[in-house]
Each structure stands twice: as C-alpha cells, then as structure tokens.
Design a protein around this motif. Structure first.
Motif, PDB file in Angstrom:
ATOM      1  N   TRP A 198       6.658 -18.913 -12.166  1.00 22.84           N
ATOM      2  CA  TRP A 198       5.438 -18.168 -11.871  1.00 22.84           C
ATOM      3  C   TRP A 198       4.644 -19.005 -10.883  1.00 22.84           C
ATOM      4  CZ3 TRP A 198       1.386 -16.905 -16.251  1.00 22.84           C
ATOM      5  CH2 TRP A 198       0.355 -16.124 -15.733  1.00 22.84           C
ATOM      6  N   THR A 199       4.504 -18.522  -9.657  1.00 23.55           N
ATOM      7  CA  THR A 199       3.777 -19.267  -8.633  1.00 23.55           C
ATOM      8  C   THR A 199       2.408 -18.636  -8.419  1.00 23.55           C
ATOM      9  OG1 THR A 199       5.815 -19.947  -7.549  1.00 23.55           O
ATOM     10  CG2 THR A 199       3.802 -20.063  -6.241  1.00 23.55           C
ATOM     11  N   LEU A 200       1.399 -19.474  -8.472  1.00 25.30           N
ATOM     12  CA  LEU A 200       0.014 -19.068  -8.239  1.00 25.30           C
ATOM     13  C   LEU A 200      -0.502 -19.761  -6.984  1.00 25.30           C
ATOM     14  CD1 LEU A 200      -1.276 -19.817 -11.843  1.00 25.30           C
ATOM     15  CD2 LEU A 200      -0.731 -17.570 -10.939  1.00 25.30           C
TER      16      LEU A 200
ATOM     17  N   THR B 120      -5.246 -13.268 -18.045  1.00 30.39           N
ATOM     18  CA  THR B 120      -4.390 -12.611 -17.062  1.00 30.39           C
ATOM     19  C   THR B 120      -2.981 -12.569 -17.630  1.00 30.39           C
ATOM     20  OG1 THR B 120      -5.711 -13.422 -15.219  1.00 30.39           O
ATOM     21  CG2 THR B 120      -3.461 -12.756 -14.719  1.00 30.39           C
TER      22      THR B 120
ATOM     23  N   VAL C 248       1.072 -11.213 -16.738  1.00 31.25           N
ATOM     24  CA  VAL C 248       1.974 -10.696 -15.711  1.00 31.25           C
ATOM     25  C   VAL C 248       3.398 -10.639 -16.251  1.00 31.25           C
ATOM     26  CG1 VAL C 248       0.597 -11.559 -13.778  1.00 31.25           C
ATOM     27  CG2 VAL C 248       2.419 -12.965 -14.695  1.00 31.25           C
TER      28      VAL C 248
ATOM     29  N   PRO D 293       0.010 -23.788  -3.438  1.00 30.64           N
ATOM     30  CA  PRO D 293       0.706 -23.100  -4.521  1.00 30.64           C
ATOM     31  C   PRO D 293       0.893 -24.008  -5.728  1.00 30.64           C
ATOM     32  CG  PRO D 293       2.280 -23.840  -2.894  1.00 30.64           C
ATOM     33  CD  PRO D 293       0.913 -24.188  -2.364  1.00 30.64           C
TER      34      PRO D 293
ATOM     35  N   PRO E 233      -1.545 -28.760 -10.710  1.00 24.58           N
ATOM     36  CA  PRO E 233      -2.071 -27.827  -9.705  1.00 24.58           C
ATOM     37  C   PRO E 233      -3.177 -28.471  -8.864  1.00 24.58           C
ATOM     38  CG  PRO E 233      -2.973 -27.319 -11.860  1.00 24.58           C
ATOM     39  CD  PRO E 233      -1.985 -28.434 -12.060  1.00 24.58           C
TER      40      PRO E 233
ATOM     41  N   LEU F 120      -2.156 -16.349 -18.710  1.00 27.83           N
ATOM     42  CA  LEU F 120      -2.996 -17.418 -18.192  1.00 27.83           C
ATOM     43  C   LEU F 120      -4.410 -17.186 -18.697  1.00 27.83           C
ATOM     44  CD1 LEU F 120      -3.162 -18.932 -14.705  1.00 27.83           C
ATOM     45  CD2 LEU F 120      -5.231 -17.927 -15.647  1.00 27.83           C
TER      46      LEU F 120
ATOM     47  N   THR G   5       3.482 -23.865  -9.169  1.00 24.28           N
ATOM     48  CA  THR G   5       4.577 -23.148  -9.812  1.00 24.28           C
ATOM     49  C   THR G   5       4.762 -23.641 -11.231  1.00 24.28           C
ATOM     50  OG1 THR G   5       5.688 -22.791  -7.704  1.00 24.28           O
ATOM     51  CG2 THR G   5       7.020 -22.536  -9.686  1.00 24.28           C
TER      52      THR G   5
ATOM     53  N   GLN H 131      -1.541 -21.845 -20.028  1.00 22.52           N
ATOM     54  CA  GLN H 131      -0.521 -20.832 -19.827  1.00 22.52           C
ATOM     55  C   GLN H 131       0.477 -20.835 -20.983  1.00 22.52           C
ATOM     56  OE1 GLN H 131       0.563 -22.197 -15.787  1.00 22.52           O
ATOM     57  NE2 GLN H 131       0.131 -20.109 -15.142  1.00 22.52           N
TER      58      GLN H 131
ATOM     59  N   LEU I 124      -3.616 -21.261  -5.345  1.00 24.45           N
ATOM     60  CA  LEU I 124      -4.959 -21.695  -5.727  1.00 24.45           C
ATOM     61  C   LEU I 124      -5.827 -21.794  -4.484  1.00 24.45           C
ATOM     62  CD1 LEU I 124      -3.987 -24.447  -8.305  1.00 24.45           C
ATOM     63  CD2 LEU I 124      -4.621 -22.082  -8.735  1.00 24.45           C
TER      64      LEU I 124
END
Length: 127
Positions: free
Chosen positions: A85-87, A72, A74, A23, A18, A40, A25, A102, A89
């Motif tokens: 799972w896309t975050l 977190t 989801v 993004p 990351p 997470l 993923t 994670q 940042l």
C-alpha cells in the motif's frame, strides 16, 4: 509502553519510515486470498469513543482484534499472500511528528474465525 498491542504476532506488516514530500509503502505478507482491506487511522487507543484494541467476537471473529482506528479503509490486491500500500505524503512541515497507525485484514476460509488480521503498526512522519 504505549500501543504495546500493536506488536502482536500473525500476518506481517511493515515498511520504511514515512517522510513528508514522498511516497511511503507499507508491505503486507502472509495474508490469505487475493485481496485484503487496509485501514489507516490516527489513534490506536480509541475509535468513536470505543477503547482499542476492540475484540471482534460479537461480530463472529473472537480471535481477531481491531487495533487501529479505521479512519481510511482501502481494498488492496494480494499475490501469493503479499501486497503493498503506497501513500503519497504531502510536503507539509506541519505533518512532521504526526503519528498514524495501520492494520490489514483478509478473509481466511481455512482459519478458525474465517478472518486473518495483521498486527497493527505505529508510524511517525519524519521531515
């Protein structure tokens, strides 16, 4: 090696490193069912004062361990055992070097405990 428990075998979890401002993923594979739960957190050693890994035997899942702090959580869809799972940042230099962790879990009616969990993954945010 710190967080050695994050390298267990089982359903797969992985992704690219990351970086801030873009993004990230996380890829999931070999999970049963049509959905899973992704967690997470910022610790893989303690959650609310309880040491990790935490065996879920007292909850009826003796072969499952919670490996990361679920700060977190989801719900994530799966298709053929695969999901992502896309975050996003933020572009914040203060995040560079921040570790996070994670793990995912899914109901598995055919499994011995009825639950399947990925190994946890340890990541460090780059700049």
């Amino acid at each position: 090696m710190p967080h050695e428990h994050l390298r267990r075998r089982g359903p797969a979890v992985g992704g690219e490193r990351p970086y801030t401002g873009g993004p990230f993923t996380l890829h999931l594979a070999n999970l049963p069912g049509a959905s899973c739960i992704g967690a997470l957190g910022f610790s893989a050693s303690v959650w609310n004062g309880v040491p990790l890994p935490l065996n879920l035997g007292p909850l009826g899942y003796p072969r499952c361990d919670l490996l990361v702090e679920p700060a977190t959580v989801v719900g994530l869809p799966l298709s053929g055992g695969i999901g992502s799972w896309t975050l996003m940042l933020p572009a914040a230099p203060a995040l560079v070097g921040l570790p996070f962790f994670q793990q995912a879990l899914a109901l598995d009616p055919s499994g011995p405990d009825g639950l399947a969990m990925t190994p946890g993954v340890a990541l460090v945010i780059g700049g």
